[in-house]
Write a protein that holds these residues in place. Structure first.
Motif, short mmCIF file in Angstrom:
data_model
loop_
_atom_site.label_atom_id
_atom_site.label_comp_id
_atom_site.label_asym_id
_atom_site.label_seq_id
_atom_site.Cartn_x
_atom_site.Cartn_y
_atom_site.Cartn_z
N ARG A 1 0.82 -1.28 0.00
CA ARG A 1 0.26 0.07 -0.09
C ARG A 1 0.94 1.26 0.10
NH1 ARG A 1 -4.23 2.23 4.75
NH2 ARG A 1 -5.00 3.73 3.51
N ALA A 2 2.01 1.09 0.90
CA ALA A 2 2.97 2.43 0.86
C ALA A 2 3.61 2.55 -0.62
CB ALA A 2 3.92 2.31 1.75
N ARG A 3 3.74 1.52 -1.28
CA ARG A 3 4.61 1.70 -2.60
C ARG A 3 3.33 2.20 -3.68
NH1 ARG A 3 9.22 -0.89 -4.42
NH2 ARG A 3 8.75 -2.29 -2.65
N ARG A 4 2.24 1.97 -3.51
CA ARG A 4 1.01 2.39 -4.30
C ARG A 4 0.83 4.09 -3.83
NH1 ARG A 4 -1.37 -2.48 -3.28
NH2 ARG A 4 -2.90 -1.56 -1.68
N LEU A 5 1.14 4.28 -2.66
CA LEU A 5 0.99 5.65 -2.43
C LEU A 5 2.15 6.70 -2.79
CD1 LEU A 5 -0.52 5.39 1.29
CD2 LEU A 5 -1.84 6.09 -0.66
N LEU A 6 3.24 6.16 -2.64
CA LEU A 6 4.21 6.72 -3.23
C LEU A 6 4.42 7.09 -4.64
CD1 LEU A 6 7.18 4.51 -1.63
CD2 LEU A 6 6.81 7.17 -1.26
N ALA A 7 3.77 6.05 -5.42
CA ALA A 7 3.44 6.40 -6.96
C ALA A 7 2.49 7.43 -7.24
CB ALA A 7 3.16 5.06 -7.54
N ASP A 8 1.35 7.13 -6.46
CA ASP A 8 0.23 8.21 -6.60
C ASP A 8 0.71 9.73 -6.37
OD1 ASP A 8 -1.36 6.14 -7.16
OD2 ASP A 8 -2.14 5.89 -5.24
N ARG A 9 1.57 9.83 -5.31
CA ARG A 9 2.28 11.29 -4.94
C ARG A 9 3.46 11.56 -5.71
NH1 ARG A 9 1.16 13.50 -0.20
NH2 ARG A 9 2.17 15.35 -1.00
N GLY A 10 3.88 10.84 -6.51
CA GLY A 10 5.24 11.18 -7.25
C GLY A 10 6.32 11.06 -6.46
N LEU A 11 6.20 10.39 -5.42
CA LEU A 11 7.45 10.19 -4.61
C LEU A 11 8.13 8.93 -4.81
CD1 LEU A 11 5.63 11.13 -1.41
CD2 LEU A 11 7.03 12.76 -2.76
#
Length: 278
Positions: free
Chosen positions: A232-242
């Protein structure tokens, strides 16, 4: 050291009360109910549990599963052992026809919190005069990770140049602030263990804060550095451009699932129920 196996409730009360007075570590194992009143409220029905009272005023209630206590009180609480029922309890005459039962209470005033453990049966009681003057030596701390990165900035990426540590922002202090080979600002958030969405949110807040503080045209990258992240953290990183860089605190170290120590879990709803925290 003094222990009792399957003692009467009166004998258990006497030992616990004496041990509290003498500043010993107290353990009680038996079937009990647990009630907490304070910033919230919780109740545990009857079950076999392990109660530990420490000289610093903390209290921990454990079951046969997990590393976290199911209920707890922090240091600086006052402990008390008494009997309820048999006319010698908190309810007086109404309990006169009931058998005496061990009750252990832990209370603190600021904030007002009260933990009550009522034993239906007592399997074991122990009092131990423990001393431990050694400090815990941690390997693989966040500071180790910071030093490793500063010693070899290319572990983040080729051309990364650290400029500051603990750089202040309205959202908090950035672990490492620097620039990439193209001169773009880089915010690096360090974590010594596997992390989830909370760490992504923390990194995102730092990036947002610096974007408001710096020139509007400044491009700011955010990089999370940790041994691993959840899906889930990996998906959020991608969504935020991080971005994410996998790095252990020390060279050759292997991440373990268990904690090094301590009780960092929050209380569920600010009550006395401890839950796993990240």
């Amino acid at each position: 050291m003094e222990t009792l196996t399957r003692p009467s409730h009166a004998a258990a009360r006497d030992l616990v009360a004496r041990a509290i007075e003498e500043g010993a570590v107290v353990t009680v194992v038996g079937a009990c109910t647990v009630e907490y009143e304070g910033r919230a409220a919780s109740t545990l029905g009857s079950g076999e549990r392990h109660l530990m009272l420490k000289p610093d005023g903390s209290a921990l209630v454990h079951t046969d599963e997990g590393q976290q206590p199911v209920n707890w009180q922090p240091p600086d609480c006052e402990h008390e052992a008494r009997l309820s029922g048999g006319g010698d309890g908190e309810t007086g005459e109404a309990d006169a026809g009931r058998a005496e039962r061990l009750v252990v209470e832990s209370h603190r005033e600021t904030p007002d919190e009260h933990l009550v453990v009522r034993f239906e049966s007592v399997l074991h009681v122990g009092a131990f005069d423990l001393t431990d003057e050694r400090d815990l030596s941690l390997a693989g701390t966040e500071e180790d990770l910071r030093e490793r990165l500063l010693d070899d900035p290319d572990l983040v990426e080729d051309g990364f140049s650290p400029l500051a540590t603990e750089r202040s922002t309205p959202a908090g202090a950035v672990d490492v602030y620097g620039e990439d080979r193209d001169g773009r600002a880089v915010v690096v958030e360090l974590k010594r263990r596997r992390v989830g969405p909370d760490a992504v949110g923390q990194l995102g807040r730092y990036v947002d804060a610096l974007e408001r503080d710096l020139h509007a045209e400044t491009e700011i990258r955010g990089i999370l550095v940790a041994p691993s992240v959840t899906d889930r953290a990996r998906r959020l990183l991608a969504d935020r451009g991080l971005e994410f860089v996998a790095l252990e605190p020390t060279a050759g170290s292997v991440e373990a699932d268990g904690a090094v120590g301590g009780n960092d879990g929050p209380r569920d709803g600010e009550s006395g129920d401890a839950v796993d925290g990240e």
